[in-house]
Design a protein around this motif. Structure first.
Motif, PDB file in Angstrom:
ATOM      1  N   ALA A  41       0.831  -1.195   0.000  1.00 51.84           N
ATOM      2  CA  ALA A  41       0.000   0.000   0.000  1.00 51.84           C
ATOM      3  C   ALA A  41       0.874   1.257   0.000  1.00 51.84           C
ATOM      4  O   ALA A  41       0.547   2.247  -0.665  1.00 51.84           O
ATOM      5  N   TYR A  42       1.968   1.221   0.711  1.00 52.40           N
ATOM      6  CA  TYR A  42       2.911   2.345   0.744  1.00 52.40           C
ATOM      7  C   TYR A  42       3.487   2.609  -0.643  1.00 52.40           C
ATOM      8  O   TYR A  42       3.521   3.749  -1.116  1.00 52.40           O
ATOM      9  N   LEU A  43       3.912   1.557  -1.327  1.00 59.09           N
ATOM     10  CA  LEU A  43       4.469   1.716  -2.668  1.00 59.09           C
ATOM     11  C   LEU A  43       3.418   2.185  -3.674  1.00 59.09           C
ATOM     12  O   LEU A  43       3.699   3.031  -4.527  1.00 59.09           O
ATOM     13  N   VAL A  44       2.205   1.657  -3.573  1.00 57.49           N
ATOM     14  CA  VAL A  44       1.133   2.079  -4.474  1.00 57.49           C
ATOM     15  C   VAL A  44       0.777   3.539  -4.229  1.00 57.49           C
ATOM     16  O   VAL A  44       0.519   4.298  -5.173  1.00 57.49           O
ATOM     17  N   THR A  45       0.794   3.964  -2.973  1.00 57.30           N
ATOM     18  CA  THR A  45       0.514   5.358  -2.644  1.00 57.30           C
ATOM     19  C   THR A  45       1.541   6.278  -3.289  1.00 57.30           C
ATOM     20  O   THR A  45       1.184   7.294  -3.901  1.00 57.30           O
ATOM     21  N   ILE A  46       2.799   5.940  -3.180  1.00 58.20           N
ATOM     22  CA  ILE A  46       3.850   6.760  -3.785  1.00 58.20           C
ATOM     23  C   ILE A  46       3.704   6.777  -5.305  1.00 58.20           C
ATOM     24  O   ILE A  46       3.755   7.841  -5.937  1.00 58.20           O
ATOM     25  N   ALA A  47       3.516   5.609  -5.907  1.00 56.58           N
ATOM     26  CA  ALA A  47       3.393   5.536  -7.362  1.00 56.58           C
ATOM     27  C   ALA A  47       2.173   6.301  -7.856  1.00 56.58           C
ATOM     28  O   ALA A  47       2.248   7.031  -8.859  1.00 56.58           O
ATOM     29  N   ALA A  48       1.045   6.166  -7.174  1.00 55.96           N
ATOM     30  CA  ALA A  48      -0.166   6.854  -7.605  1.00 55.96           C
ATOM     31  C   ALA A  48      -0.014   8.366  -7.489  1.00 55.96           C
ATOM     32  O   ALA A  48      -0.507   9.118  -8.341  1.00 55.96           O
ATOM     33  N   THR A  49       0.683   8.828  -6.467  1.00 57.46           N
ATOM     34  CA  THR A  49       0.891  10.261  -6.308  1.00 57.46           C
ATOM     35  C   THR A  49       1.774  10.807  -7.426  1.00 57.46           C
ATOM     36  O   THR A  49       1.548  11.910  -7.912  1.00 57.46           O
ATOM     37  N   PHE A  50       2.742  10.029  -7.842  1.00 58.15           N
ATOM     38  CA  PHE A  50       3.616  10.487  -8.919  1.00 58.15           C
ATOM     39  C   PHE A  50       2.961  10.370 -10.291  1.00 58.15           C
ATOM     40  O   PHE A  50       3.372  11.052 -11.227  1.00 58.15           O
ATOM     41  N   LEU A  51       1.937   9.539 -10.437  1.00 64.75           N
ATOM     42  CA  LEU A  51       1.285   9.366 -11.736  1.00 64.75           C
ATOM     43  C   LEU A  51       0.163  10.357 -12.001  1.00 64.75           C
ATOM     44  O   LEU A  51      -0.186  10.583 -13.158  1.00 64.75           O
ATOM     45  N   ILE A  52      -0.417  10.931 -10.977  1.00 64.39           N
ATOM     46  CA  ILE A  52      -1.492  11.903 -11.185  1.00 64.39           C
ATOM     47  C   ILE A  52      -0.901  13.310 -11.182  1.00 64.39           C
ATOM     48  O   ILE A  52       0.170  13.540 -10.626  1.00 64.39           O
ATOM     49  N   PRO A  53      -1.595  14.251 -11.807  1.00 67.21           N
ATOM     50  CA  PRO A  53      -1.100  15.630 -11.739  1.00 67.21           C
ATOM     51  C   PRO A  53      -1.280  16.169 -10.325  1.00 67.21           C
ATOM     52  O   PRO A  53      -2.394  16.417  -9.879  1.00 67.21           O
TER      53      PRO A  53
END
Length: 82
Positions: A41-53
């Protein structure tokens, strides 16, 4: 954005469960299951934050373990208000 909301909630909840387990019963199955869930969940949170504007500050907040996703969501919502 929905992925970030779900991952941030799972990250915070799994950390709370892991800490509760450490300070009470310290059951191995909870640690064995909760640790990888929290990590993913931590990794997905970081990745999702970097993928959205998102603002740069939100991306830095997402790196904070445990509550970073919730802080990033708050920063994104504040930045998107008129």
């Amino acid at each position: 954005m929905l992925t970030l909301r779900i991952a941030a909630g799972v990250e915070a909840a799994s950390l709370a469960i892991l800490l509760l387990n450490v300070f009470t019963a310290h059951l191995a199955p909870i640690t064995s299951l909760g640790g990888p869930i929290h990590g993913m969940a931590y990794l997905v949170t970081i990745a999702a934050t970097f993928l959205i504007p998102a603002p740069q500050a939100a991306r830095w907040l997402a790196i904070i373990p445990g509550i970073g996703g919730l802080l990033a969501l708050r920063r994104i919502s504040v930045a998107n208000q008129p």
